[in-house]
Motif scaffolding. Structure first.
Motif, mmCIF file in Angstrom:
data_model
loop_
_atom_site.group_PDB
_atom_site.id
_atom_site.type_symbol
_atom_site.label_atom_id
_atom_site.label_comp_id
_atom_site.label_asym_id
_atom_site.label_seq_id
_atom_site.Cartn_x
_atom_site.Cartn_y
_atom_site.Cartn_z
ATOM 1 N N ILE A 1 49.526 -18.126 31.034
ATOM 2 C CA ILE A 1 49.921 -17.993 32.444
ATOM 3 C C ILE A 1 51.370 -18.440 32.640
ATOM 4 C CG2 ILE A 1 49.560 -18.977 34.753
ATOM 5 C CD1 ILE A 1 46.505 -19.016 34.044
ATOM 6 N N VAL B 1 39.296 -22.169 46.112
ATOM 7 C CA VAL B 1 39.916 -21.464 44.975
ATOM 8 C C VAL B 1 40.889 -20.377 45.424
ATOM 9 C CG1 VAL B 1 37.986 -19.842 44.704
ATOM 10 C CG2 VAL B 1 39.441 -20.350 42.753
ATOM 11 N N TYR C 1 44.662 -20.747 45.285
ATOM 12 C CA TYR C 1 45.325 -20.854 43.981
ATOM 13 C C TYR C 1 45.794 -19.494 43.485
ATOM 14 C CZ TYR C 1 43.755 -25.623 43.914
ATOM 15 O OH TYR C 1 43.581 -26.945 44.221
ATOM 16 N N ASP C 2 46.749 -19.511 42.557
ATOM 17 C CA ASP C 2 47.253 -18.264 41.986
ATOM 18 C C ASP C 2 46.390 -17.778 40.829
ATOM 19 O OD1 ASP C 2 49.673 -18.226 43.613
ATOM 20 O OD2 ASP C 2 50.219 -20.000 42.473
ATOM 21 N N TYR C 3 45.864 -18.726 40.072
ATOM 22 C CA TYR C 3 45.100 -18.373 38.874
ATOM 23 C C TYR C 3 43.836 -19.216 38.771
ATOM 24 C CZ TYR C 3 49.363 -16.035 37.301
ATOM 25 O OH TYR C 3 50.449 -15.212 37.203
ATOM 26 N N VAL C 4 42.840 -18.658 38.106
ATOM 27 C CA VAL C 4 41.598 -19.377 37.837
ATOM 28 C C VAL C 4 41.394 -19.438 36.328
ATOM 29 C CG1 VAL C 4 39.116 -19.460 38.226
ATOM 30 C CG2 VAL C 4 40.605 -18.415 39.945
#
Lengths: 204, 204
Positions: free
Chosen positions: A182, A160, A163-166
């Motif tokens: 986003i 994870v 990645y830039d966002y969750v």
């Protein structure tokens, strides 16, 4: 100069519901992403059209494209290749269109290497129990295979940080709304648009 | 560990409508930001309450607070000091609350130095003509002063690169919606929350 489009990559452990979320994202009337058609070496199924459902290629053709760096990412499943042709993606981005890819974690890793500036969103299950439930609900899989998939999911979730966002997939609607927020926010980033405004206002 | 709150700084040239947008942001029932009460040396007006409308201080007290680094930002207008006390902001952030500041461009510059991790949003006029119209509509200002303010606005707009996001104030409603999308997206950033999820899922 026209602003380039965003490459949006949605990924996450298998079973988390990437396909359902992607379909929900595309079904919104106010959202217009370019859809990247995958390339495969598997035979077309009844009714599938070349260039619509997939680009169908022979194994030799596919391997030449790999060789030539024409695939943004690819993987093999059950003896067949699946991949994302890079030319279409580049062309859409150059035309200012956002391209949305929904791909496996291994594929996302390959895309990150080629498009570090892409927008990488990790779809997270609300809990491991919930993920297991979803994998079980898909049916047909033996208890051994379920254990194996859960282990694979844990390993994928550990990635994870790449990645830039969750985004948690608690409900499809909420996940979809978060993804749109986003993408909207990314389009408002100063490093993308400040120059455009300075020019428009005649300040620069 | 509780996630720290976000420091959200809304700024932009004077006349762009920061106050109206801030009021609209705070009026939404689904949005809960901590409101930072300013400190001033000007005398309370009829009905103004210390600790509600402002923290009222003497000039000596204010200057001591500047000296002690207790102000996140401050400025002088018409012989009076105005500023943002830093302790309240830090305390709210530590409690996990988002703090929303609506301040002048010079103040935002000071905040950026102390909180580089803050979320800086520049409110942009749709055009310089529109900005002029808004300044003129406020009335009372002489044509010389309007020219002066327009020149100041141009200089402020040139500082847009210092900000993380640019939001056009074409309509208050749209500007407000964009700000909320930005804040929502920032809360979904992997570097903020990935650790939290790994822990929750027991993967780490």
């Amino acid at each position: 100069m026209k602003e380039k489009g965003l490459l949006i990559v949605l990924s996450g452990p298998s079973g988390v519901g990437k396909g359902s979320v992607r379909k929900a994202v595309f079904s919104r009337p106010d959202v217009h992403y370019a859809y990247s058609i995958s390339m495969t070496t598997r035979a077309p199924r009844e009714g599938e059209v070349n260039g619509v459902d997939y680009f169908f290629k022979t194994k030799t053709e596919f391997e030449r494209l790999i060789e030539e760096g024409k695939l943004l990412e690819y993987a093999q499943y059950v003896g067949n290749y699946y991949g994302t042709p890079v030319d279409y993606v580049r062309q859409q981005l150059d035309e200012g269109k956002d391209v949305f890819l929904e791909i496996e974690v291994q594929g996302a890793k390959q895309v990150r290497e080629k498009f570090p500036e892409g927008l990488f969103i990790f779809l997270m299950p609300p809990s491991l129990d919930e993920l297991k439930k979803r994998i079980v609900l898909r049916g047909t899989e033996s208890s051994d295979l379920i254990q194996h998939r859960m282990q694979a999911a844990r390993e994928e979730i550990e990635l994870v940080h790449m990645y830039d966002y969750v985004v948690v997939n608690d409900t499809i609607e909420l996940a979809c709304q978060r993804i749109n927020a986003i993408v909207q926010a990314e389009h408002l980033r100063s490093d993308r648009i400040a120059h455009h405004y300075l020019k428009m206002l005649g300040v620069e």
